[in-house]
Design a protein around this motif. Sequence first.
Motif, PDB file in Angstrom:
ATOM      1  N   PHE A 120      -6.426  26.712   2.028  1.00 10.21           N
ATOM      2  CA  PHE A 120      -7.039  27.760   1.204  1.00 10.21           C
ATOM      3  C   PHE A 120      -8.529  27.868   1.498  1.00 10.21           C
ATOM      4  N   VAL A 121      -9.181  26.711   1.692  1.00  5.99           N
ATOM      5  CA  VAL A 121     -10.608  26.730   1.992  1.00  5.99           C
ATOM      6  C   VAL A 121     -10.846  27.458   3.314  1.00  5.99           C
ATOM      7  N   ASN A 122     -10.001  27.160   4.314  1.00  5.50           N
ATOM      8  CA  ASN A 122     -10.186  27.787   5.622  1.00  5.50           C
ATOM      9  C   ASN A 122      -9.906  29.274   5.578  1.00  5.50           C
ATOM     10  N   VAL A 123      -8.852  29.659   4.819  1.00  4.75           N
ATOM     11  CA  VAL A 123      -8.552  31.091   4.685  1.00  4.75           C
ATOM     12  C   VAL A 123      -9.726  31.800   4.022  1.00  4.75           C
ATOM     13  N   LEU A 124     -10.309  31.139   3.017  1.00  2.50           N
ATOM     14  CA  LEU A 124     -11.464  31.735   2.337  1.00  2.50           C
ATOM     15  C   LEU A 124     -12.603  31.955   3.321  1.00  2.50           C
ATOM     16  N   HIS A 125     -12.904  30.919   4.132  1.00  3.81           N
ATOM     17  CA  HIS A 125     -14.004  31.054   5.099  1.00  3.81           C
ATOM     18  C   HIS A 125     -13.706  32.149   6.116  1.00  3.81           C
ATOM     19  N   TRP A 126     -12.417  32.223   6.531  1.00  2.00           N
ATOM     20  CA  TRP A 126     -12.030  33.223   7.520  1.00  2.00           C
ATOM     21  C   TRP A 126     -12.201  34.625   6.955  1.00  2.00           C
ATOM     22  N   LEU A 127     -11.764  34.811   5.680  1.00  2.00           N
ATOM     23  CA  LEU A 127     -11.887  36.136   5.074  1.00  2.00           C
ATOM     24  C   LEU A 127     -13.344  36.513   4.869  1.00  2.00           C
ATOM     25  N   VAL A 128     -14.146  35.534   4.452  1.00  2.00           N
ATOM     26  CA  VAL A 128     -15.550  35.823   4.173  1.00  2.00           C
ATOM     27  C   VAL A 128     -16.282  36.212   5.452  1.00  2.00           C
ATOM     28  N   SER A 129     -15.817  35.672   6.598  1.00  2.27           N
ATOM     29  CA  SER A 129     -16.546  35.926   7.841  1.00  2.27           C
ATOM     30  C   SER A 129     -16.455  37.397   8.259  1.00  2.27           C
ATOM     31  N   PHE A 130     -15.565  38.190   7.609  1.00  2.00           N
ATOM     32  CA  PHE A 130     -15.473  39.601   7.963  1.00  2.00           C
ATOM     33  C   PHE A 130     -16.602  40.434   7.388  1.00  2.00           C
ATOM     34  N   VAL A 131     -17.192  39.979   6.276  1.00  2.00           N
ATOM     35  CA  VAL A 131     -18.252  40.788   5.665  1.00  2.00           C
ATOM     36  C   VAL A 131     -19.596  40.384   6.263  1.00  2.00           C
ATOM     37  N   PRO A 132     -20.591  41.285   6.217  1.00  2.00           N
ATOM     38  CA  PRO A 132     -21.901  40.942   6.789  1.00  2.00           C
ATOM     39  C   PRO A 132     -22.560  39.758   6.090  1.00  2.00           C
ATOM     40  N   GLU A 133     -23.437  39.110   6.803  1.00  2.00           N
ATOM     41  CA  GLU A 133     -24.022  37.827   6.399  1.00  2.00           C
ATOM     42  C   GLU A 133     -24.600  37.822   4.975  1.00  2.00           C
ATOM     43  N   PRO A 134     -25.455  38.810   4.591  1.00  2.00           N
ATOM     44  CA  PRO A 134     -26.089  38.691   3.261  1.00  2.00           C
ATOM     45  C   PRO A 134     -25.089  38.778   2.123  1.00  2.00           C
ATOM     46  N   TRP A 135     -23.872  39.301   2.374  1.00  5.47           N
ATOM     47  CA  TRP A 135     -22.899  39.454   1.292  1.00  5.47           C
ATOM     48  C   TRP A 135     -21.981  38.253   1.172  1.00  5.47           C
ATOM     49  N   PRO A 145     -22.156  35.075  -0.116  1.00  8.25           N
ATOM     50  CA  PRO A 145     -21.913  34.430  -1.422  1.00  8.25           C
ATOM     51  C   PRO A 145     -21.129  35.323  -2.366  1.00  8.25           C
ATOM     52  N   PHE A 146     -21.453  36.624  -2.338  1.00 11.13           N
ATOM     53  CA  PHE A 146     -20.793  37.570  -3.224  1.00 11.13           C
ATOM     54  C   PHE A 146     -19.300  37.652  -2.917  1.00 11.13           C
ATOM     55  N   ALA A 147     -18.984  37.800  -1.623  1.00 10.84           N
ATOM     56  CA  ALA A 147     -17.579  37.926  -1.218  1.00 10.84           C
ATOM     57  C   ALA A 147     -16.818  36.648  -1.550  1.00 10.84           C
ATOM     58  N   SER A 148     -17.452  35.521  -1.303  1.00 12.04           N
ATOM     59  CA  SER A 148     -16.776  34.258  -1.571  1.00 12.04           C
ATOM     60  C   SER A 148     -16.490  34.108  -3.060  1.00 12.04           C
ATOM     61  N   ALA A 149     -17.462  34.479  -3.899  1.00 15.01           N
ATOM     62  CA  ALA A 149     -17.248  34.389  -5.345  1.00 15.01           C
ATOM     63  C   ALA A 149     -16.133  35.321  -5.773  1.00 15.01           C
ATOM     64  N   LEU A 150     -16.127  36.538  -5.197  1.00 19.35           N
ATOM     65  CA  LEU A 150     -15.099  37.517  -5.570  1.00 19.35           C
ATOM     66  C   LEU A 150     -13.709  37.000  -5.214  1.00 19.35           C
ATOM     67  N   LEU A 151     -13.599  36.392  -4.034  1.00 20.21           N
ATOM     68  CA  LEU A 151     -12.291  35.869  -3.614  1.00 20.21           C
ATOM     69  C   LEU A 151     -11.848  34.727  -4.519  1.00 20.21           C
ATOM     70  N   CYS A 152     -12.800  33.848  -4.879  1.00 18.52           N
ATOM     71  CA  CYS A 152     -12.447  32.725  -5.755  1.00 18.52           C
ATOM     72  C   CYS A 152     -11.972  33.245  -7.102  1.00 18.52           C
ATOM     73  N   ILE A 153     -12.677  34.267  -7.629  1.00 21.31           N
ATOM     74  CA  ILE A 153     -12.302  34.808  -8.930  1.00 21.31           C
ATOM     75  C   ILE A 153     -10.911  35.418  -8.857  1.00 21.31           C
ATOM     76  N   SER A 154     -10.647  36.163  -7.758  1.00 16.96           N
ATOM     77  CA  SER A 154      -9.331  36.794  -7.689  1.00 16.96           C
ATOM     78  C   SER A 154      -8.248  35.737  -7.516  1.00 16.96           C
ATOM     79  N   PHE A 155      -8.581  34.636  -6.845  1.00 15.18           N
ATOM     80  CA  PHE A 155      -7.618  33.529  -6.730  1.00 15.18           C
ATOM     81  C   PHE A 155      -7.245  33.019  -8.117  1.00 15.18           C
TER      82      PHE A 155
END
Lengths: 401, 103, 172
Positions: free
Chosen positions: A12-27, A29-39
């Motif tokens: 799950f941690v790796n999938v999270l990192h993989w998904l987050v890597s699609f969004v641009p760099e400054p976003w 933390p935001f994307a990671s938090a959003l994914l955790c919340i939806s999880f």
Amino acid sequence: MGNMFTALDQIFVNVLHWLVSFVPEPWHPFASALLCISFILMVFPAFFSIITIFERKGIGRIQNRYGPNRVGIPFTKIRLCGFGQFVPDGLKMLTKEDIVPRAADKLVHFLAPVVMLIPVLLAYAVLPFGRKMTMTDYDAGLLFFFAIGGAVELAVFMAGWSSRNKYSLLGAMRAIAQMISYEIPLILSAVTVVMVVGSLKLVDIIAAQNHYAYGIAQWNVFTPWGLLGFMLFFIASLAESNRTPFDLPEAESEIIAGYFTEYSGFKFALFFLGEYLGMFAISGLGITLFLGGWTSPVSFLTWIPSYIWFFTKLITIIFVFIWIRATLPRMRMDQLMNFAWKFMLPLALINILVAGIWHFMAVDWQRWIVCSFLVVFSYVILGRGLMRGQKLGKRNYRYAE
Amino acid sequence: MTPLQACLLVSAFLFAIGFAGAVTRRHAILVLIGIELMLNAANLNFIAFWRFGPHPEALAGIMFVLFSMALAGAEAAVGLALVIAIYRHKKTSNLDEVKDLKG
Amino acid sequence: MSPALIITAIVTILAAATVMSLRNLVHCALAMAITFSGIAAIYLQLSAEFVGFAEILVYVGAIAILIVFAILLTRSGESPEKSVLTSGWGAGIVVSVLVFTALGWAVLNSAGLPKAATAAPETTVKNIGEALMGKFILPLEIVGLVLTAAMIGAVIIALKEDPKTDNSGRKS
């Protein structure tokens, strides 16, 4: 071999990192938090719906009946042992008419279920579900958990007061009195762990229990103070989540349904969800504090992924909750208060002393003797004090002629 | 406006609101709420000066706020007990009607 | 100054103004809980995590509940028909506006305030605990004593009196 299990553990941690890597760099933390919340928003309500079926079937079995066993996949003969029941249950709940009493305080009546659910969901932010699977690793995570729990009492009051119904208000007052009384032993039993580990950070608390001696884990529950602390924590968490034998706030034979008498449809569903999610969160905290969190109980099973251990322990604790609900009768209000203030509170205070002695004595068999003696002695003395003056014997029944 | 000044302004506003409530409202419980707001305004000042001050590692601001919170809890408990006791004797908690000692 | 700080500050201020302007006491207590949560959020943004969580634990979890209980025990949950203001409320408003003006003027024009924004201080719970147990041990003990005294005092004051004794304490 080992690599595969590590990969499975961190999937799950790796999938999270993989998904987050699609969004641009400054976003990031935001994307990671959003994914955790939806999880969290996906996993725990799903878990809730399964647990309701478990509860109905389990109570049914204990009470010598079947429980739900019909609903499976529609238009087929597959019944799934009735595990499809939560879908019609949920649909029924969501499509019911939403009734608001005319005298009710509309705004507060509307806000109460929301205020109930938000802190419960926030509490999941600090729980470690597995190795490196914590959303926010606050330095004062345990304090955060207890602080957020305080808002639930306010929601209960809002629900009870705004309904303008005497049963609602009575239920809310009972619930608040009970929650405040049992919050003290709850926090004090958690304090022992904080004292011995020396950190309020939940990840550190698990790391301190992640050792093995003779192949068996060194969980806090395997020490005298830990066992007593876990028992106190478990009883107090039963009371905090309003489960039998502490379900006076919604004692249906006395006050209809307590503070959610006047709630129906979606709002009632939110209360129901909030109550169960609160139960899961507090069980998860108990697992983290005393049962080693996501660690495995024996060293040769450490290859099983950490989140599987966490959810196994969670299901076990929830099963005990259901078992107790099906077995014990409801307590009376004075018994409830006596038990909290005259038995659990002194025992929790003594337990802090025992944990201190344990911490400062040499690592030896002597500290086992001293601490076990203190725990058993105080348990016996306080138990006798609690039972003093009560005649327990065969009850005389009188029948109408 | 620096962040420190913003925090101090918020705190000044909270203090003024708390003060206005404490002196203008009739109900004893609201007076207590006003006092709590004023205490919180002071706490906010301590935290703001701790955060933007020259020696945050000394933790004096944090300690002050923690102790003040404990005292606020004690004050609320005693104050509300007094309100309940007065209500039991006089059947009112309006401060205008509780003036036996007025000369 | 971050936008998050501005938003929380505005919410806090509005909630505080609501507390003092509503007629129904229960609504006031609920708005007070919002105010305290807002203050806790400001603490979090000033990197004082421990104090922020303690604020929620003490104020929202304990004091708001205590106030709500007191409101119900004194039967003041309904909106009063009469005025909710004291007889001399005009003077009170004037004085509080003066207080705010004076404080605001002092804040905006003071030369001694540190201007440069400093980096967020690194404080852990461990530091706070060590300070409490070391440098600040005497105040901690005294606070413990004060809390015990306050608890006993509150219980005695709110204790139901013996119905046989009248208000002056004599047995009738």
